[in-house]
Design a protein around this motif. Sequence first.
Motif, PDB file in Angstrom:
ATOM      1  N   ARG A   1      66.247  91.431  51.374  1.00 46.88           N
ATOM      2  CA  ARG A   1      65.392  90.584  52.215  1.00 46.88           C
ATOM      3  C   ARG A   1      65.615  90.966  53.664  1.00 46.88           C
ATOM      4  O   ARG A   1      66.673  91.448  54.038  1.00 46.88           O
ATOM      5  N   THR A   2      64.642  90.711  54.483  1.00 52.37           N
ATOM      6  CA  THR A   2      64.793  91.005  55.905  1.00 52.37           C
ATOM      7  C   THR A   2      65.753  89.991  56.507  1.00 52.37           C
ATOM      8  O   THR A   2      65.776  88.831  56.092  1.00 52.37           O
ATOM      9  N   LEU A   3      66.521  90.437  57.446  1.00 48.31           N
ATOM     10  CA  LEU A   3      67.449  89.526  58.135  1.00 48.31           C
ATOM     11  C   LEU A   3      66.667  88.367  58.749  1.00 48.31           C
ATOM     12  O   LEU A   3      65.650  88.596  59.378  1.00 48.31           O
ATOM     13  N   PRO A   4      67.148  87.162  58.572  1.00 46.60           N
ATOM     14  CA  PRO A   4      66.451  86.029  59.181  1.00 46.60           C
ATOM     15  C   PRO A   4      66.473  86.148  60.717  1.00 46.60           C
ATOM     16  O   PRO A   4      67.376  86.729  61.266  1.00 46.60           O
TER      17      PRO A   4
ATOM     18  N   TYR B   1      63.267 103.601  64.542  1.00 49.31           N
ATOM     19  CA  TYR B   1      63.167 103.773  63.092  1.00 49.31           C
ATOM     20  C   TYR B   1      63.041 102.448  62.327  1.00 49.31           C
ATOM     21  O   TYR B   1      63.060 102.436  61.109  1.00 49.31           O
ATOM     22  N   GLY B   2      62.958 101.349  63.051  1.00 50.85           N
ATOM     23  CA  GLY B   2      62.748 100.064  62.383  1.00 50.85           C
ATOM     24  C   GLY B   2      63.917  99.602  61.527  1.00 50.85           C
ATOM     25  O   GLY B   2      63.747  99.051  60.442  1.00 50.85           O
ATOM     26  N   VAL B   3      65.129  99.837  62.020  1.00 48.33           N
ATOM     27  CA  VAL B   3      66.330  99.485  61.261  1.00 48.33           C
ATOM     28  C   VAL B   3      66.834  98.102  61.671  1.00 48.33           C
ATOM     29  O   VAL B   3      66.938  97.822  62.860  1.00 48.33           O
ATOM     30  N   PRO B   4      67.155  97.244  60.712  1.00 49.06           N
ATOM     31  CA  PRO B   4      67.711  95.922  61.055  1.00 49.06           C
ATOM     32  C   PRO B   4      68.998  96.055  61.879  1.00 49.06           C
ATOM     33  O   PRO B   4      69.880  96.855  61.531  1.00 49.06           O
ATOM     34  N   TYR B   5      69.094  95.268  62.927  1.00 54.20           N
ATOM     35  CA  TYR B   5      70.182  95.415  63.899  1.00 54.20           C
ATOM     36  C   TYR B   5      70.658  94.046  64.358  1.00 54.20           C
ATOM     37  O   TYR B   5      69.849  93.148  64.598  1.00 54.20           O
ATOM     38  N   LEU B   6      71.967  93.885  64.488  1.00 59.14           N
ATOM     39  CA  LEU B   6      72.519  92.648  65.027  1.00 59.14           C
ATOM     40  C   LEU B   6      72.976  92.917  66.468  1.00 59.14           C
ATOM     41  O   LEU B   6      73.968  93.612  66.681  1.00 59.14           O
ATOM     42  N   PRO B   7      72.249  92.403  67.442  1.00 55.50           N
ATOM     43  CA  PRO B   7      72.558  92.725  68.840  1.00 55.50           C
ATOM     44  C   PRO B   7      73.922  92.193  69.287  1.00 55.50           C
ATOM     45  O   PRO B   7      74.492  91.292  68.671  1.00 55.50           O
ATOM     46  N   LEU B   8      74.369  92.753  70.376  1.00 54.47           N
ATOM     47  CA  LEU B   8      75.697  92.457  70.897  1.00 54.47           C
ATOM     48  C   LEU B   8      75.953  90.973  71.150  1.00 54.47           C
ATOM     49  O   LEU B   8      77.067  90.490  70.963  1.00 54.47           O
ATOM     50  N   LEU B   9      74.930  90.276  71.588  1.00 53.05           N
ATOM     51  CA  LEU B   9      75.160  88.864  71.921  1.00 53.05           C
ATOM     52  C   LEU B   9      74.760  87.931  70.779  1.00 53.05           C
ATOM     53  O   LEU B   9      74.782  86.714  70.920  1.00 53.05           O
TER      54      LEU B   9
ATOM     55  N   ARG C   1      64.460 104.543  53.827  1.00 51.30           N
ATOM     56  CA  ARG C   1      64.438 103.095  53.512  1.00 51.30           C
ATOM     57  C   ARG C   1      65.116 102.284  54.610  1.00 51.30           C
ATOM     58  O   ARG C   1      66.269 101.852  54.441  1.00 51.30           O
ATOM     59  N   PRO C   2      64.437 102.046  55.705  1.00 49.80           N
ATOM     60  CA  PRO C   2      65.066 101.336  56.839  1.00 49.80           C
ATOM     61  C   PRO C   2      65.724 100.024  56.415  1.00 49.80           C
ATOM     62  O   PRO C   2      66.766  99.642  56.931  1.00 49.80           O
ATOM     63  N   ASN C   3      65.122  99.374  55.449  1.00 48.33           N
ATOM     64  CA  ASN C   3      65.628  98.064  55.046  1.00 48.33           C
ATOM     65  C   ASN C   3      66.935  98.127  54.254  1.00 48.33           C
ATOM     66  O   ASN C   3      67.544  97.101  53.977  1.00 48.33           O
ATOM     67  N   SER C   4      67.351  99.326  53.871  1.00 45.47           N
ATOM     68  CA  SER C   4      68.631  99.449  53.144  1.00 45.47           C
ATOM     69  C   SER C   4      69.792  99.521  54.129  1.00 45.47           C
ATOM     70  O   SER C   4      70.934  99.696  53.730  1.00 45.47           O
ATOM     71  N   ILE C   5      69.466  99.420  55.412  1.00 45.86           N
ATOM     72  CA  ILE C   5      70.481  99.608  56.450  1.00 45.86           C
ATOM     73  C   ILE C   5      70.743  98.300  57.187  1.00 45.86           C
ATOM     74  O   ILE C   5      69.837  97.495  57.383  1.00 45.86           O
ATOM     75  N   LEU C   6      71.985  98.132  57.571  1.00 45.64           N
ATOM     76  CA  LEU C   6      72.337  97.058  58.499  1.00 45.64           C
ATOM     77  C   LEU C   6      73.130  97.726  59.615  1.00 45.64           C
ATOM     78  O   LEU C   6      74.093  98.456  59.344  1.00 45.64           O
ATOM     79  N   SER C   7      72.705  97.521  60.849  1.00 49.99           N
ATOM     80  CA  SER C   7      73.391  98.211  61.934  1.00 49.99           C
ATOM     81  C   SER C   7      73.929  97.227  62.957  1.00 49.99           C
ATOM     82  O   SER C   7      73.379  96.145  63.166  1.00 49.99           O
ATOM     83  N   VAL C   8      75.018  97.638  63.577  1.00 50.73           N
ATOM     84  CA  VAL C   8      75.694  96.779  64.545  1.00 50.73           C
ATOM     85  C   VAL C   8      76.611  97.663  65.394  1.00 50.73           C
ATOM     86  O   VAL C   8      77.118  98.678  64.917  1.00 50.73           O
ATOM     87  N   ALA C   9      76.796  97.308  66.652  1.00 51.84           N
ATOM     88  CA  ALA C   9      77.749  98.040  67.499  1.00 51.84           C
ATOM     89  C   ALA C   9      79.078  97.298  67.449  1.00 51.84           C
ATOM     90  O   ALA C   9      79.120  96.075  67.583  1.00 51.84           O
TER      91      ALA C   9
END
Lengths: 201, 469
Positions: A198-201, B94-102, B54-62
């Motif tokens: 699923r896409t991240l909320p 590339y449309g990859v899910p990302y959790l920003p720094l803040l 598969r961009p959605n198979s990725i989770l990215s974070v710094a």
Amino acid sequence: MEPFVTLTGIAAPLLRANIDTDLIIPKQFLKTLVRSGLGRNLFQEVRYDGEGRELPDFVLNQPRYRAASILLAGPNFGCGSSREHAPWALKDFGIRAILAPSFADIFFTNCFANGLLPVALPMEAIESLAGVEGPITVDLPAQQVRGGGLAFSFTIEPARKTVLLEGLDEIKRTEANLADIAAYEVRRRVEAPWLEIRTLP
Amino acid sequence: MTPRTLFDKIWDEHLVATRSDGTSLLYIDRHLVHEVTSPQAFEGLREAGRPLRRPNSILSVADHNVPTAEREQGIEDETCRLQVEALESNVKDYGVPYLPLLDDRQGIVHVVGPEQGFTLPGTTIVCGDSHTSTHGAFGALAFGIGTSEVEHVLATQTLPQRKSRNLQVRFEGTLPRGLGAKDMALALIGRIGTAGGTGHVIEFTGSAVRALSMEGRMTLCNLSIEGGARSGLVASDETTFAYLLGRPLAPRGALWEAALTHWRTLVTDPEAAFDSEVTLDVASLAPQVTWGTSPQWVTDITGRVPDPDAAASTDDRLAMLRALEYMDLRPGTPIEAIGVQAVFIGSCTNGRIEDLREAAAVARGRKAAPGVRVLVVPGSGLVKRQAEAEGLDRIFLEAGFEWRQPGCSMCLGMNDDRLAEGVRCASTSNRNFEGRQGRGSRTHLVSPGMAAAAAVTGHFTDVRCLMGV
Ligand code: SF4
């Protein structure tokens, strides 16, 4: 990728066990955005002092080893992190083959992706090669290391050998299997639908 | 059907093709990406004009480079900032899910993946980071890869692989109070050595592993790589399922039920054979402390710095002499007599909520010893928030410890959190290599409780004495 066939060059001995990736290239150089230019920082912490001056005792600072293209090392070479900066730094310095009794798994794989040849030889062989004055030859087709009247055979997995000899691009090789990958994905969606993310909320 | 190990089962389920050269193409379900090992991979993709499969198979974070104080003001160090910016622009392109720094969910990639329910049993998980083995705690085949392989996965969602051998590590017995997974892992590495697991996937079994929480299992699997194994595995069970239920990316409803049914089959068959086996009795373990520059150089808190003259070979002796010189230690010194100037509590090994609770239980009502700097760095923003809700931050602050923002921090010191030359540190991280926490720094690996005990006494101390065990 540049193929590896036969290499003749000077072999620098660094006969410590467990040479880790932090020692090969320390963290401050992992901030780069490119693969090149890391050679001057190879073994930084033992090659230079705190002020960046060369430590004359370190093997790669000795005149006869400055142009080394082969590294002789102790067991478990490349242990530690997955940083491909380690083979990048070795290659950028001019090292193309590392001879050691054993290698850490990730480092070993990273070598092949960069046209570097890791050769596993018993410690006694490494020690006798360290005593050779002149150049050493690493002959991949014949799977043999020669020099100073010595000769040692080594084993290498055929698939790895081909990749080096022909300088193959692994991604291109895998693209030959794109239809298999697509078929697998279709099958998995049916068999394990919970794997869809699923896409991240 | 031939009996199979857990590893065999996951392998079989992910086999896309067996190629004529004997290598296997393995499908990769999940890919974690951070700023340090990915820029060249995205660059390679771009240069070759390849799409990301598969961009959605990725989770990215710094996580490696990020400041752990006053982050709101941006990253001061230019090279660090550029690397984080490169990640941000790559994930955007590339449309990859990302959790920003803040974002509250930002943190060390190996803490974040499980927290979000991204890590699931039976999956294959990779990351350009050797401690990817952490995710094996969920019964996932998780391993670290190099940047070229990162690019390979981005492009093809697969990796060419050779099958590793199976090593079973059985921990039996009841762990004494005051000890945890960190002690189990260090004791194991002390036994098998840092190359002991090379070429193997370790499956951890036995009553002491079953009794561990998910946090403890993650610590154990995290350290598999320090024993030379690319992956560690713990079969999923009710503890795993309870942890995952309701996590943001975990399956829900009917899919959750279907997943559970399958996950319950992902255990090693009783008749399956391992290539090798090691058994450790945990009931007799004491808290572990490393004394050298490799995680295998470890001993009991009640022990002494060993004598190189007693080494098995000349090579070992020379290596030990070098380590003792670097660490500035003399043979025969009781471990408890070694003083510290710094303490680091955090990292993907021990930066989760349970680890912070363990450290806080020791720090409560006590003060950092004079001259000891103590850094507490939560593994993620969610760990930080939870710890604050439980009042752990106040315990640390009252003890004179620093309470930081999440990231890798002093585990490797890519940001400003570094040790000065010659400083001795009790650290809950995973590597005590020369220069790891700063040029000339001296690292001793310990559990969170032991780190807190060293912080409040100023030297290594048996945490059991401070717990009234
Ligand atoms: S906490 Fe340390 S070991 Fe873990 S990912 Fe970060 S730098 Fe690597």
